[in-house]
Design a protein around this motif. Sequence first.
Motif, mmCIF file in Angstrom:
data_model
loop_
_atom_site.group_PDB
_atom_site.id
_atom_site.type_symbol
_atom_site.label_atom_id
_atom_site.label_comp_id
_atom_site.label_asym_id
_atom_site.label_seq_id
_atom_site.Cartn_x
_atom_site.Cartn_y
_atom_site.Cartn_z
ATOM 1 N N PRO A 10 0.654 -0.897 0.032
ATOM 2 C CA PRO A 10 -0.049 -0.008 0.185
ATOM 3 C C PRO A 10 0.872 1.181 -0.056
ATOM 4 O O PRO A 10 1.867 1.325 0.469
ATOM 5 N N GLN A 11 0.296 2.260 -0.854
ATOM 6 C CA GLN A 11 1.060 3.654 -0.575
ATOM 7 C C GLN A 11 0.626 4.534 0.439
ATOM 8 O O GLN A 11 1.266 5.371 1.008
ATOM 9 N N GLU A 12 -0.408 4.049 0.961
ATOM 10 C CA GLU A 12 -1.397 5.195 2.122
ATOM 11 C C GLU A 12 -1.684 4.285 2.981
ATOM 12 O O GLU A 12 -2.615 3.089 2.712
ATOM 13 N N VAL A 13 -1.500 4.372 4.297
ATOM 14 C CA VAL A 13 -1.742 3.596 5.354
ATOM 15 C C VAL A 13 -2.452 4.351 6.469
ATOM 16 O O VAL A 13 -1.760 5.355 6.880
ATOM 17 N N VAL A 14 -3.508 4.080 7.147
ATOM 18 C CA VAL A 14 -4.235 4.727 8.395
ATOM 19 C C VAL A 14 -4.028 3.524 9.402
ATOM 20 O O VAL A 14 -4.567 2.478 9.412
ATOM 21 N N VAL A 15 -3.159 3.913 10.380
ATOM 22 C CA VAL A 15 -3.184 2.879 11.509
ATOM 23 C C VAL A 15 -4.002 3.675 12.740
ATOM 24 O O VAL A 15 -3.779 4.658 13.035
ATOM 25 N N PHE A 16 -4.724 2.902 13.123
ATOM 26 C CA PHE A 16 -5.961 3.382 14.340
ATOM 27 C C PHE A 16 -5.681 2.497 15.269
ATOM 28 O O PHE A 16 -5.806 1.459 15.459
ATOM 29 N N VAL A 17 -5.063 3.213 16.434
ATOM 30 C CA VAL A 17 -4.867 2.575 17.866
ATOM 31 C C VAL A 17 -6.098 2.628 18.584
ATOM 32 O O VAL A 17 -6.305 3.693 19.244
ATOM 33 N N VAL A 18 -6.847 1.755 18.983
ATOM 34 C CA VAL A 18 -7.938 1.687 19.932
ATOM 35 C C VAL A 18 -7.390 1.724 21.349
ATOM 36 O O VAL A 18 -6.650 1.008 21.650
#
Length: 513
Positions: free
Chosen positions: A452-460
């Motif tokens: 992937p060229q764009e990554v969103v990491v969401f930390v709960v």
Amino acid sequence: MVLNSLVREYIGRMLQDISGMKVLILDSQTVSIVSVVYSQSELLQKEVFLVELVDSMSKEPMSHLKAVYFLRPTSDNIQNLRRQLANPRFGEYHLFFSNILKVTQIQILADSDEHEVVQQVQEFFADFCAIDPYHFTLNLHINHMYMIPAVIDPPSSQNFCDRIVDGIAAVFLALKRRPVIRYQRTSDVAKKIAQETAKLMYEQESGLFDFRRTETSPLLLVIDRRDDPVTPLLTQWTYQAMVHELIGILDNKVDLRNVGTVPKDQQEVVLSSEQDAFFKANIYENFGDLGLNIKQMVDDFQQIAKSNQNIQTIDDMAKFVNNYPEYRKMHGNVSKHVTMVTEMSRIVEERKLMLVSQTEQDLACKGGQAAAYELVQFLLKQAGVDKRTGDLYGNRDLLNIARNMARGLKGVENVYTQHQPLLFQSMENITKGRLRDIDYPFIGNHFQQGRPQEVVVFVVGGTTYEEARTVALHNAANSGTRFILGGTVVLNSQRFLKDLEEALKIARSSILI
């Protein structure tokens, strides 16, 4: 991919197309969303002469003003609006919502507009707080919910998940992307949020997310704070992270009312890389380099002021700034940084944080926990401050600490900042195509074609400024994969432990422990 620019653009579009004097009406969450990207002076330039909260507005008629509402589409906000439209105070009503409106909500608004004052109703997807270009938070007060075992399932746990799904959806709607979704296998809450986000994006609102396909789909990775409980507990030594740990940052603002004798105009200061050039240049600098950089700026002004005062300590610096009001006018920003660094220097000394931090880093990076407990007890007994005559750190003062930290750090691993958060490893695995499917499964039949060229990491459970720094430095150095980091709150050790305590109370009251 720069979040705060996207939110600024939304707010700008809301305000610039409505000519004349305006009042901006916000709720308790959109006030944060707006304040981190727009200053009060910028709002004034857009002819906003008043800002009010939707649930505590005055009743005074102001028909000469146009009302611009920017609200989350909650049932409480819709009911507030319904009552206000029944007896309108303003000449015009322009309604903007930070996320997807339900058809029933649109119907309620239409039925309430008997006086025909509503000019427009729009969805502008800014349902998150863009505190930095690649870092956002949802400021969730009930952040401890992620730690509560699924079997307890208190009523507010669904609200917690719904708010997260709304926030993630808004980020991707603002970016005009629909991602493939992966989650941390060992976390029930991460799995639930990933599944509900996928359902929204691929089923319930699939038309809204039907953007032009990119060559490789962006990635949303949902992970759980409990996978790395160490990072929020460590003493921090880079500027932004250190301010949050030792003083506290909320919505890019720092409350300095309890810090010594601070001038009235600096009791609450803004720390924003978009509005403050010095902060932008020093946001990720270690404490040592920061002290030297502030001293350099004060030295530069001394040249202008033709002052021969000898500045050697942080106290000298603070006195100099106070004695030269024109310095504060020219470099108002710097005097606030001097104040913060003075306070942090005091806390570092008072809590013996340099000694504490070395031990923390050894524990976090070398894993000698069992031996370390005995070692710390023995060390304090044998070599605590009451056993020493001289000052081990060479004059307890920021500038000396700064020189000692800066000295010898060029090309040598800094013992105070050697720890890398687990996120660093995950990011490396993503960029190299090594993130294991068995540990981070995909949702549905949507798999990643290529890296992937764009990554969103969401930390709960919340992010840290140390992790935000990891993301920002990666993005600055790499032209390939760009990362955005988001979470339920921004943690420091105090908030992390408070959440743990809250979760423990709820679990105990459910007789599960």
